[in-house]
Write a protein that holds these residues in place. Structure first.
Motif, PDB file in Angstrom:
ATOM      1  N   GLU A 499       0.816  -1.208   0.000  1.00 57.24           N
ATOM      2  CA  GLU A 499       0.000   0.000   0.000  1.00 57.24           C
ATOM      3  C   GLU A 499       0.852   1.261   0.000  1.00 57.24           C
ATOM      4  OE1 GLU A 499      -4.249   0.888   2.069  1.00 57.24           O
ATOM      5  OE2 GLU A 499      -2.596   0.538   3.439  1.00 57.24           O
ATOM      6  N   ASP A 500       2.018   1.204   0.658  1.00 56.16           N
ATOM      7  CA  ASP A 500       2.884   2.379   0.716  1.00 56.16           C
ATOM      8  C   ASP A 500       4.263   1.923   1.168  1.00 56.16           C
ATOM      9  OD1 ASP A 500       3.717   4.969   0.560  1.00 56.16           O
ATOM     10  OD2 ASP A 500       2.739   5.653   2.402  1.00 56.16           O
ATOM     11  N   ARG A 507       4.284  -0.713   3.996  1.00 56.41           N
ATOM     12  CA  ARG A 507       2.987  -1.038   4.577  1.00 56.41           C
ATOM     13  C   ARG A 507       2.270  -2.021   3.662  1.00 56.41           C
ATOM     14  NH1 ARG A 507       0.586   3.805   5.302  1.00 56.41           N
ATOM     15  NH2 ARG A 507      -0.805   3.750   3.493  1.00 56.41           N
ATOM     16  N   ARG A 561      -3.662  -4.619   8.182  1.00 52.61           N
ATOM     17  CA  ARG A 561      -2.518  -3.800   7.783  1.00 52.61           C
ATOM     18  C   ARG A 561      -1.338  -4.074   8.712  1.00 52.61           C
ATOM     19  NH1 ARG A 561      -6.753  -0.668   6.226  1.00 52.61           N
ATOM     20  NH2 ARG A 561      -6.564   0.336   4.174  1.00 52.61           N
ATOM     21  N   GLU A 780      -6.080   2.741  11.488  1.00 51.16           N
ATOM     22  CA  GLU A 780      -5.302   3.027  10.283  1.00 51.16           C
ATOM     23  C   GLU A 780      -4.249   4.097  10.532  1.00 51.16           C
ATOM     24  OE1 GLU A 780      -7.196   3.406   6.459  1.00 51.16           O
ATOM     25  OE2 GLU A 780      -9.064   2.574   7.254  1.00 51.16           O
ATOM     26  N   GLU A 781      -4.535   4.996  11.446  1.00 50.24           N
ATOM     27  CA  GLU A 781      -3.573   6.066  11.728  1.00 50.24           C
ATOM     28  C   GLU A 781      -2.296   5.525  12.375  1.00 50.24           C
ATOM     29  OE1 GLU A 781      -6.215   5.405  15.230  1.00 50.24           O
ATOM     30  OE2 GLU A 781      -6.517   5.710  13.069  1.00 50.24           O
ATOM     31  N   ASN A 782      -2.342   4.310  12.921  1.00 55.34           N
ATOM     32  CA  ASN A 782      -1.150   3.720  13.543  1.00 55.34           C
ATOM     33  C   ASN A 782      -0.210   3.082  12.530  1.00 55.34           C
ATOM     34  OD1 ASN A 782      -2.127   4.393  16.121  1.00 55.34           O
ATOM     35  ND2 ASN A 782      -3.333   2.498  16.223  1.00 55.34           N
ATOM     36  N   LYS A 784       0.769   4.611   9.550  1.00 55.43           N
ATOM     37  CA  LYS A 784       1.245   5.596   8.590  1.00 55.43           C
ATOM     38  C   LYS A 784       2.756   5.496   8.449  1.00 55.43           C
ATOM     39  CE  LYS A 784      -2.466   8.974   9.199  1.00 55.43           C
ATOM     40  NZ  LYS A 784      -2.818  10.371   9.595  1.00 55.43           N
ATOM     41  N   ILE A 785       3.225   5.748   7.230  1.00 58.35           N
ATOM     42  CA  ILE A 785       4.656   5.720   6.933  1.00 58.35           C
ATOM     43  C   ILE A 785       5.112   7.139   6.645  1.00 58.35           C
ATOM     44  CG2 ILE A 785       6.355   5.008   5.206  1.00 58.35           C
ATOM     45  CD1 ILE A 785       5.044   2.361   5.022  1.00 58.35           C
ATOM     46  N   ARG A 786       6.173   7.514   7.305  1.00 63.11           N
ATOM     47  CA  ARG A 786       6.690   8.867   7.139  1.00 63.11           C
ATOM     48  C   ARG A 786       7.510   8.952   5.854  1.00 63.11           C
ATOM     49  NH1 ARG A 786      10.474  12.106  11.537  1.00 63.11           N
ATOM     50  NH2 ARG A 786      10.605  14.084  10.386  1.00 63.11           N
ATOM     51  N   HIS A 787       7.266   9.984   5.077  1.00 62.94           N
ATOM     52  CA  HIS A 787       7.990  10.188   3.821  1.00 62.94           C
ATOM     53  C   HIS A 787       8.915  11.397   3.937  1.00 62.94           C
ATOM     54  CE1 HIS A 787       5.966   7.231   1.219  1.00 62.94           C
ATOM     55  NE2 HIS A 787       4.920   7.453   2.017  1.00 62.94           N
TER      56      HIS A 787
END
Length: 873
Positions: A499-500, A507, A561, A780-782, A784-787
């Motif tokens: 997904e990311d 993820r 996820r 879902e907020e847990n 998240k991948i930092r870019h």
């Protein structure tokens, strides 16, 4: 390296080397020198085809003549180690003519030259050494050793970007004399170089005809007067065609990197098959080497042309209990006999495996990568004329190491019946490679006590049996095979999506699990590994009882996820997902995904590992540097800066000064990447691995197992079973015929109730699935991948504006820009006898601010006096 002290004291005993004469000298094999008398092994040797290991030699004081130790050795193909020798003052007394150490095989797979803990050693004295072609150099913990810092090690390395040298814990340079300094009688030694092995001997450093005005492709190798680049493969001259010493191999027309369409002689020369035979040797087709005798698994035969040849001898019954037993099977394509694999006495890969490798003791401690060894040794096997037997091998998860096996002929059988016999392999999950079938020409198969191998996978072998019509339960038990895993239709497929991702994390999201699957679901296991090529299977590198090549993350949650973190930037990974489920007798479910791939993004590289600077001209410094350990992408360029440096009093007081990085970690200290998950059990019970202690009482009923569905069989029918044929011949007695029952036709009212009940159930099912789906998407907020932040449009944006726009100002780069494949640079137009601070940064394209933090070093230009002294003015 201090940890090596207690680890280097045991060596294999070696026989006296076999000497082989050639036109240019005499070659001998590897040598172990542990006492003075052993030096006679080196007396008649010119080329050492192997290594020289000198350890625990006591050289007496007094009237002992060091000339008795002197040898004519000029080349060592592998490595040289000198360890804990007392009374030895210099290696010049042993190796006055040694010119090259090639490092074709390395000590601990790393080192080509090791001089360690020699308490009386005053100098190295390798006065004719020109090249260490491959491997690291480690000279440490020699408390009296001088003239180590006065050697130009960079000039000696075959490939400076891949080799390191570590010199520490020797006598401080400030307590040692300089090249050309005062000798013991206070006389001044006229040494023609600042690089020397001792007071009287300068270091030999062959130079190209010219370094200036050469094509850019020549680099620091220089060129001849005609502008043609010098060949780095030639150690002594510029041209490789008329070279007296080649770095790798001497070919017919000059120096070459490897022998192509020719045969390797003594790891140093390429010759034709005719030349090989003229020397009384045998050209080996496999490996293209010219051998004095046939290898251990080959026999000498007379060929069709009346000349001796070596033929792989793969005849007999082979019993593999460890990696050493596989040597005789290398290069075999047909095993004329039978193969038994029984790994009962291998306790997996020890966590202390590296230490065990160093001491060379206790085979149970050695980190034996048996699965890799099987892959390498049996890769060419296509046919076994007898039987294949795999027993008591808890390390194996599959038989895919026989990836090219096509046929088991069955000329000899186990118990005169079985050509494929697989018993008591605790972690065996799979048989042959995917989409591969091995034909069994004669005989049947026997599978028992393989608790992780599903019965349906074994039954799929039935079409490959040419002489057997049916597989009986006596030969393949549906109970003792696969009883510890979920098999058959209960195994589902998982669909997943990347997904990311960023440079260090990914993820993964799975499809929704239905409500039936959610009944038994506990969580998921995520398996992943580095995969440069997209040709990975689930069974590659799997080890039942030791280090698995797959890393694993476990999520004890039914949320679909998951983020796998701690990945390497700019690296391709293979991964798959498996469910973790609880097992009920009435409900069993398991699920796997297929192998998928992703590649992480590029990132800022780690700093340049090391900088080395030297100055032979008063206005010039030659810099070398080693690439980052973690490039995190493709290094596109290096940035070099320099400036004058106000040296401290301690820096100025150094007797011999070259360069010292101010922020470089010690070479011994490297970050350890995540290690593969130990996926197999490692029981403390010693009897687990001892086949003599394994009891079969609980498994005996499985040999006469009968399906549970035949519940009406009476126990007395099984009081006596004559043999398996009697069991198979047994037929169920038919009971009396029952009259058929009649069911009244349903009424309209009954049908309406059933339809309404079905509608209510479907409504309930949809509501439940919707509720379960929302549960699987919790938090879902847990995940998240930092870019990395993008570049700000305004190059002068304030900090608050950067925070608001979520951007970063691009760094203004300065310095001399060099290509990413160049690891040296001449800094010119400097002042004599001046300290300069230099920095080197590595940069990756496609990343905002993608340059590493600077690695710094302080280097001093030489003085005009020393420059004139070197030039002999």
């Amino acid at each position: 390296m201090g940890h090596l002290a207690p680890l280097l004291f045991v060596f294999f005993g070696v026989l006296w080397p076999a000497f082989v004469s050639s036109e240019n000298g005499t070659a001998c094999g590897s040598l172990e020198i542990n006492r003075l008398a052993d030096f006679r092994k080196l007396q008649n040797c010119t080329y050492v085809v192997g290594h020289v290991r000198i350890a625990y030699v006591d050289v007496p004081d007094g009237n002992f003549s060091l000339e008795s130790l002197s040898t004519n050795v000029t080349e060592i193909s592998d490595f040289l180690m000198v360890y804990r020798c007392s009374g030895l003052l210099t290696l010049e007394s042993i190796f006055p003519r040694l010119r090259i150490i090639r490092g074709q095989a390395l000590l601990f797979d790393e080192y080509s030259l090791v001089v360690y803990e020699n308490r009386n050693l005053r100098e190295l004295g390798l006065v004719e050494l020109l090249r260490v072609q491959r491997g690291f150099i480690r000279i440490e913990s020699n408390p009296m050793l001088c003239f180590v810092e006065t050697v130009d090690w960079m000039h000696m390395l075959g490939n400076g970007t891949r080799q390191h040298f570590s010199i520490k814990h020797n006598k401080p340079p400030s307590h040692c004399p300089l090249c050309g300094g005062l000798s013991a009688d206070y006389s001044f030694n006229q040494n023609s170089s600042e690089f020397c092995w001792n007071l009287n001997t300068s270091q030999l450093r062959p130079q190209p005809p010219r370094l200036k005005d050469c094509p850019q492709a020549c680099g620091i190798n220089g060129c001849n007067n005609a502008g043609k680049c010098c060949d780095r493969n030639c150690v002594t001259e510029c041209s490789g065609q008329n070279c007296s010493l080649c770095a790798n191999y001497q070919g017919r027309f000059g120096c070459v990197n490897q022998c192509l369409a020719s045969y390797e002689l003594n790891k140093r020369q390429c010759i034709t098959s005719t030349q090989c035979r003229d020397m009384g040797r045998i050209p080996l087709a496999g490996g293209y080497s010219c051998a004095a005798k046939c290898p251990g698994n080959q026999k000498k035969i007379m060929g069709e042309k009346g000349m001796f040849e070596c033929q792989v001898n793969c005849t007999g019954d082979f019993h593999v209990k460890g990696a050493a037993d596989l040597e005789v099977l290398r290069d075999c394509d047909t095993i004329n006999g039978s193969l038994t694999i029984e790994l009962a006495n291998i306790k997996g890969e020890s966590r202390m495996g590296f230490i065990c490798m160093l001491i060379f003791i206790d085979s149970s401690c050695i980190s034996e990568k048996i699965v890799d060894a099987l892959d390498m040794a049996l890769v060419n096997v296509k046919e076994i004329t007898g039987y294949l037997k795999v027993i008591h091998s808890a390390q194996l998860t599959s038989l895919t190491f026989l990836q090219h096996l096509d046929s088991i002929r069955g000329n000899s059988l186990v118990e005169n019946k079985y050509a494929l016999y697989v018993v008591n392999n605790h972690h065996l999950e799979h048989i042959w490679p995917p989409n591969h079938l091995v034909m069994v020409q004669r005989g049947s198969i026997f599978f028992h006590l393989n608790p992780r191998l599903c019965y349906d996978k074994i039954i799929q072998l039935a079409p490959s049996l040419k002489s057997v019509q049916e597989i009986s339960v006596a030969d393949v038990s549906p109970n003792s095979n696969g009883e510890r895993v979920i098999c058959g239709s209960s195994v589902r497929s998982l669909n997943l999506t990347v997904e990311d991702l960023n440079s260090t994390a990914v993820r993964i999201v799975l499809d929704y699990m239905d409500w039936e699957g959610m009944e038994t679901l506990i969580g998921y296991s995520y398996y992943y590994k580095e995969a440069p090529q997209q040709n990975v299977t689930m069974y590659d590198g799997r080890h039942g009882c030791g280090h698995d090549n797959w890393l694993m993350k476990v999520s004890l949650s039914r949320i679909r996820r998951y983020v796998i973190a701690g990945l390497k930037p700019y690296t391709q990974y293979a991964f798959f997902v498996k469910t973790l489920t609880r097992t009920d007798y009435h409900m069993q479910m398991d699920a796997y995904s297929k192998i998928s791939y992703f590649q992480t993004l590029a990132d800022r590289p780690s700093p340049v590992v090391r900088i080395h600077g030297s100055s032979e001209l008063s206005t010039q410094i030659l810099l070398h540097w080693w690439p980052p350990l973690s490039p995190n992408g493709v290094i596109s360029k290096y940035l070099v800066t320099y400036e004058k440096h106000n040296a401290t009093k301690e820096e100025k007081a150094k007797n011999y000064f070259n360069s010292f990085p101010s922020n470089m970690s010690d070479l011994d200290c490297q970050c350890n990447d995540a290690q593969p998950y130990d996926s197999g059990p490692q029981p403390d019970d010693e009897d687990y691995y001892n086949k003599e202690q394994i009891t079969y009482e609980d498994a005996l009923p499985n040999l006469i197992y009968v399906s549970r569905r035949q519940e009406y069989r009476r126990k007395k029918e099984f009081d006596k079973v004559i043999d398996y044929a009697d069991l198979k011949a047994y037929k169920i007695k038919e009971g009396p015929t029952m009259p058929p029952t009649t069911t009244p036709a349903p009424t309209n009212e009954t049908l309406e109730k059933e339809i309404q009940a079905a509608r209510n159930y479907e409504k309930f099912r949809l509501q439940s699935e919707q509720k379960l789906r929302s549960y699987q998407d919790l938090g879902e907020e847990n995940f998240k991948i930092r870019h990395a932040m993008s570049k700000c449009q305004d190059s002068h944006a304030s900090v608050s504006q950067q925070v608001e726009d979520k951007c970063v100002i691009e760094e203004a780069l300065n310095g001399i820009e060099l290509p990413g494949n160049q690891h040296y640079y001449y800094i010119s137009q400097l002042e004599p006898e001046t300290f300069y601070r230099v920095t080197v940064r590595a940069c990756v394209d496609g990343v905002v601010n993608g340059c590493s933090t600077p690695t710094e070093a302080v280097v001093k230009t030489t003085s005009l006096r020393i420059e004139q002294f070197i030039k002999g003015v």
